[in-house]
Design an enzyme around this catalytic site. Structure first.
Site, PDB file in Angstrom:
ATOM      1  N   LYS A 131       0.870  -1.186   0.000  1.00 14.42           N
ATOM      2  CA  LYS A 131       0.000   0.000   0.000  1.00 14.42           C
ATOM      3  C   LYS A 131       0.899   1.226   0.000  1.00 14.42           C
ATOM      4  O   LYS A 131       2.049   1.143   0.439  1.00 14.42           O
ATOM      5  CB  LYS A 131      -0.876   0.020   1.265  1.00 14.42           C
ATOM      6  N   ASP A 171      -6.742   4.166  -5.011  1.00 16.34           N
ATOM      7  CA  ASP A 171      -7.447   3.978  -3.738  1.00 16.34           C
ATOM      8  C   ASP A 171      -8.099   5.336  -3.470  1.00 16.34           C
ATOM      9  O   ASP A 171      -8.300   6.120  -4.410  1.00 16.34           O
ATOM     10  CB  ASP A 171      -6.467   3.546  -2.628  1.00 16.34           C
TER      11      ASP A 171
HETATM   12  P1  NDP Z   1     -12.855   7.540  -3.382  1.00 16.56           P
HETATM   13  O1  NDP Z   1     -11.841   8.563  -3.073  1.00 16.56           O
HETATM   14  O2  NDP Z   1     -13.291   7.334  -4.787  1.00 16.56           O
HETATM   15  O3  NDP Z   1     -14.184   7.796  -2.536  1.00 16.56           O
HETATM   16  C1  NDP Z   1     -14.187   7.898  -1.159  1.00 16.56           C
HETATM   17  C2  NDP Z   1     -15.569   8.358  -0.742  1.00 16.56           C
HETATM   18  O4  NDP Z   1     -15.690   8.267   0.670  1.00 16.56           O
HETATM   19  C3  NDP Z   1     -15.854   9.807  -1.117  1.00 16.56           C
HETATM   20  O5  NDP Z   1     -17.206   9.917  -1.478  1.00 16.56           O
HETATM   21  C4  NDP Z   1     -15.576  10.526   0.191  1.00 16.56           C
HETATM   22  O6  NDP Z   1     -16.240  11.773   0.321  1.00 16.56           O
HETATM   23  C5  NDP Z   1     -16.167   9.535   1.148  1.00 16.56           C
HETATM   24  N1  NDP Z   1     -15.732   9.725   2.528  1.00 16.56           N
HETATM   25  C6  NDP Z   1     -14.497   9.931   3.003  1.00 16.56           C
HETATM   26  N2  NDP Z   1     -14.520  10.030   4.338  1.00 16.56           N
HETATM   27  C7  NDP Z   1     -15.819   9.896   4.705  1.00 16.56           C
HETATM   28  C8  NDP Z   1     -16.513   9.904   5.921  1.00 16.56           C
HETATM   29  N3  NDP Z   1     -15.851  10.069   7.069  1.00 16.56           N
HETATM   30  N4  NDP Z   1     -17.855   9.721   5.916  1.00 16.56           N
HETATM   31  C9  NDP Z   1     -18.534   9.536   4.763  1.00 16.56           C
HETATM   32  N5  NDP Z   1     -17.928   9.521   3.564  1.00 16.56           N
HETATM   33  C10 NDP Z   1     -16.596   9.705   3.545  1.00 16.56           C
HETATM   34  O7  NDP Z   1     -12.289   6.175  -2.761  1.00 16.56           O
HETATM   35  P2  NDP Z   1     -12.679   4.677  -3.124  1.00 16.56           P
HETATM   36  O8  NDP Z   1     -14.129   4.582  -3.382  1.00 16.56           O
HETATM   37  O9  NDP Z   1     -11.712   4.185  -4.116  1.00 16.56           O
HETATM   38  O10 NDP Z   1     -12.321   3.943  -1.750  1.00 16.56           O
HETATM   39  C11 NDP Z   1     -13.268   3.833  -0.689  1.00 16.56           C
HETATM   40  C12 NDP Z   1     -12.812   2.724   0.252  1.00 16.56           C
HETATM   41  O11 NDP Z   1     -12.713   1.490  -0.473  1.00 16.56           O
HETATM   42  C13 NDP Z   1     -11.444   2.912   0.890  1.00 16.56           C
HETATM   43  O12 NDP Z   1     -11.446   2.310   2.168  1.00 16.56           O
HETATM   44  C14 NDP Z   1     -10.513   2.106  -0.022  1.00 16.56           C
HETATM   45  O13 NDP Z   1      -9.351   1.693   0.650  1.00 16.56           O
HETATM   46  C15 NDP Z   1     -11.414   0.916  -0.322  1.00 16.56           C
HETATM   47  N6  NDP Z   1     -11.093   0.152  -1.508  1.00 16.56           N
HETATM   48  C16 NDP Z   1     -10.965   0.748  -2.730  1.00 16.56           C
HETATM   49  C17 NDP Z   1     -10.684  -0.021  -3.840  1.00 16.56           C
HETATM   50  C18 NDP Z   1     -10.616   0.563  -5.193  1.00 16.56           C
HETATM   51  O14 NDP Z   1     -10.420  -0.196  -6.153  1.00 16.56           O
HETATM   52  N7  NDP Z   1     -10.776   1.861  -5.377  1.00 16.56           N
HETATM   53  C19 NDP Z   1     -10.460  -1.479  -3.733  1.00 16.56           C
HETATM   54  C20 NDP Z   1     -10.709  -2.016  -2.416  1.00 16.56           C
HETATM   55  C21 NDP Z   1     -10.985  -1.214  -1.366  1.00 16.56           C
HETATM   56  P3  NDP Z   1     -15.452  13.152   0.069  1.00 16.56           P
HETATM   57  O15 NDP Z   1     -15.492  13.333  -1.401  1.00 16.56           O
HETATM   58  O16 NDP Z   1     -16.242  14.134   0.852  1.00 16.56           O
HETATM   59  O17 NDP Z   1     -14.062  12.968   0.608  1.00 16.56           O
HETATM   60  O1  2IT Z   2      -7.645  -1.857  -1.315  1.00 24.14           O
HETATM   61  C1  2IT Z   2      -7.512  -2.346  -2.461  1.00 24.14           C
HETATM   62  O2  2IT Z   2      -7.661  -3.557  -2.672  1.00 24.14           O
HETATM   63  C2  2IT Z   2      -7.215  -1.420  -3.563  1.00 24.14           C
HETATM   64  N1  2IT Z   2      -7.140  -0.225  -3.335  1.00 24.14           N
HETATM   65  C3  2IT Z   2      -6.993  -1.954  -4.939  1.00 24.14           C
HETATM   66  C4  2IT Z   2      -5.597  -2.469  -5.093  1.00 24.14           C
HETATM   67  C5  2IT Z   2      -5.185  -2.851  -6.496  1.00 24.14           C
HETATM   68  O3  2IT Z   2      -3.975  -3.099  -6.642  1.00 24.14           O
HETATM   69  O4  2IT Z   2      -6.004  -2.910  -7.401  1.00 24.14           O
END
Ligand code: NDP
Ligand code: 2IT
Length: 450
Positions: A131, A171
């Site tokens: 990460k 992420d």
């Molecule tokens: P993004 O940056 O696309 O979106 C994050 C979202 O969460 C935004 O809408 C943000 O709002 C919101 N947010 C942040 N803090 C809070 C809070 N305290 N309360 C409510 N909403 C909040 O990130 P991702 O969607 O990519 O990632 C989201 C989660 O999923 C993370 O934990 C990430 O590690 C996990 N993840 C992501 C993967 C991926 O492929 N992208 C894969 C596996 C896991 P704002 O715009 O206001 O900040």
């Molecule tokens: O938390 C996760 O699994 C990710 N942010 C995606 C990692 C990846 O290498 O696609």
């Protein structure tokens, strides 16, 4: 709590983790929550502890901490911290996302890299765990500022990447735009068109169809399997989803497609409640293209209600999908959900439910789908992207989605069968932790003390 007496190897390793870095609480929690499942595995395989597997598993193979200077639009020099932690390469090259968020620190990145190692092992694919990220906030920055930051970040990091070494992805705060800027700088510095060095690329420039949707869709596929085990289905259920970013948007899209009604979603400022069902296309337009706050949704859909500063957890629902950030669902939120009759929780985010909240779900018999299993679809499709890049192929969306279905089914089956075999039927957190750690541990044994 961790099973076994006070001298058990797991307890000793956990004590050493806390003593070595006493301030890294988020990392301690990640290790504790995995180790809490491992008592029976540790007893069954004394050779793991004898070979120092657990002690090695809680230490990163390498940690990079670097300065990222950039110049803002007013000409001022700004300095951020960049991180990349390669946790384990026992099963393949380092693999895991990059996060840009002001709260990023080393302990948090270590926790996520450790978690990613177990997740990636659970997929059954050939990837290690990593990460990284930076304490940079893309919010409110101009396009030029984001580009200059990404270029500076990659100027240091490119030395340590490559399809056989370390393959980052997105992420929080890192989407296709940021990956594009980073990949552009990578190509310029390395002078090699090595598409497999980064995943989550745009479909027009080496990315895979379906990577954008993969995490959210995958979480819903996992949930579908878990509900099916209880003779339940998604159709007709009310769901709430936290966040409105990449994972949340595609979880909502798939829930709606499979017949559930998503009545609430959020961002870090507040929650939208829409009893007619969240208009996912509008959320996409606001968040993916216009980069607006979610509150604008209520300006454009007058029947919807915006709750400033509120989370989604007190909106009555059958299904809850935390898809925003870590520790966003605490014990009192869990009690509220259970009290309102919520039957299942699926973590789209990494570690969004606190340990205490998970205990509430366990006691109540709520179906709980842990992030390292439920959100494994994202990294799995990243591997499909690497496969396409290596073979210079382009797969259709349907082919990728069919493979995602298979991978999520495999992940579910591993969690389910392992939980049963280790005495905790239907406890998918136990199943995920044991199955993931066992696969890494077996590889570590075979590879000798490294
Ligand atoms: P993004 O940056 O696309 O979106 C994050 C979202 O969460 C935004 O809408 C943000 O709002 C919101 N947010 C942040 N803090 C809070 C809070 N305290 N309360 C409510 N909403 C909040 O990130 P991702 O969607 O990519 O990632 C989201 C989660 O999923 C993370 O934990 C990430 O590690 C996990 N993840 C992501 C993967 C991926 O492929 N992208 C894969 C596996 C896991 P704002 O715009 O206001 O900040
Ligand atoms: O938390 C996760 O699994 C990710 N942010 C995606 C990692 C990846 O290498 O696609």
């Amino acid at each position: 709590m961790i099973d076994g007496d006070a001298t058990s190897p797991l307890r000793a390793v956990l004590r050493a983790v806390v003593a070595r870095d006493p301030h890294e609480r988020s990392f301690h929690r990640a290790v504790h929550d995995v180790f809490a499942s491992l008592g029976p595995l540790c007893e069954e395989h004394p050779e793991y502890a004898e070979a120092g597997v657990f002690a090695r598993l809680v230490e990163a193979e390498r940690q990079l901490l670097f300065r990222v200077p950039w110049v803002d639009d007013l000409g001022a020099v700004r300095v951020q911290r960049g991180y990349r932690v390669g946790w384990s390469s026992a099963l393949g090259p380092y693999k895991g996302g990059l996060r840009f968020h002001p709260k990023v620190d080393l302990a948090g990145i270590k926790a996520l890299a450790f978690e990613q190692t177990v997740k990636n092992a659970l997929t059954g694919l050939a990837i290690g765990g990593a990460k990284g990220g930076a304490d940079f906030d893309p919010k409110g920055k101009s396009q030029g500022e984001v580009m200059r930051f990404c270029q500076s970040f990659m100027t240091v990091l490119h030395h340590h990447l490559g399809e056989h070494e370390d393959v980052p992805a997105g992420d929080m705060g890192v989407g296709e735009r940021e990956l594009g800027f980073m990949y552009g700088q990578y190509l310029r510095l390395t002078r090699r068109y090595e598409a497999g060095a980064l995943t989550g690329k745009g479909v027009g420039w080496g990315g895979s169809a379906g990577r954008t949707q993969a995490t959210g869709y995958g979480a819903v596929y996992f949930l579908e399997h878990a509900l099916h085990e209880r003779d339940e289905a998604l159709r007709g259920k009310r769901a709430v989803v936290s966040g409105s970013g990449n994972v949340a948007i595609y979880a909502m899209e798939k829930l709606a497609e499979l017949g559930a009604t998503v009545v609430a979603c959020s961002d870090s400022s507040g929650t939208i409640v829409d009893e007619e069902g969240i208009d996912v296309e509008l959320v996409k337009a606001l968040k993916e293209r216009r980069r607006e706050r979610l509150s604008v949704y209520a300006d454009e859909r007058s029947h919807a209600e915006y709750r400033d500063g509120a989370a989604v957890w007190d909106v009555p629902c059958d299904l809850a999908l935390p898809c925003a950030t870590q520790d966003e669902l605490a014990e009192h939120d869990a009690r509220q959900l259970v009290g309102n009759g919520c039957m299942a929780v699926a973590e789209g985010a990494n570690m969004p439910c606190t340990t205490e909240a998970i205990d509430v779900f366990r006691e109540a018999g709520t179906v709980f789908c842990p992030g390292k299993a439920a959100n494994a679809g994202g990294v799995s499709v990243s591997v499909l992207e690497m496969q396409q890049n290596a073979r210079r192929e382009t797969w259709s969306f349907d082919r990728v989605d069919a493979r995602l279905h298979e991978v999520m089914h495999d992940v579910f089956r591993r969690c389910h069968e392992t939980a049963e075999a280790y005495g905790s039927p239907r406890d998918y957190a136990v199943g995920a932790n044991v199955a993931g750690v066992r696969r890494v541990a077996e590889a570590m044994l075979a590879l000798g003390v490294t």
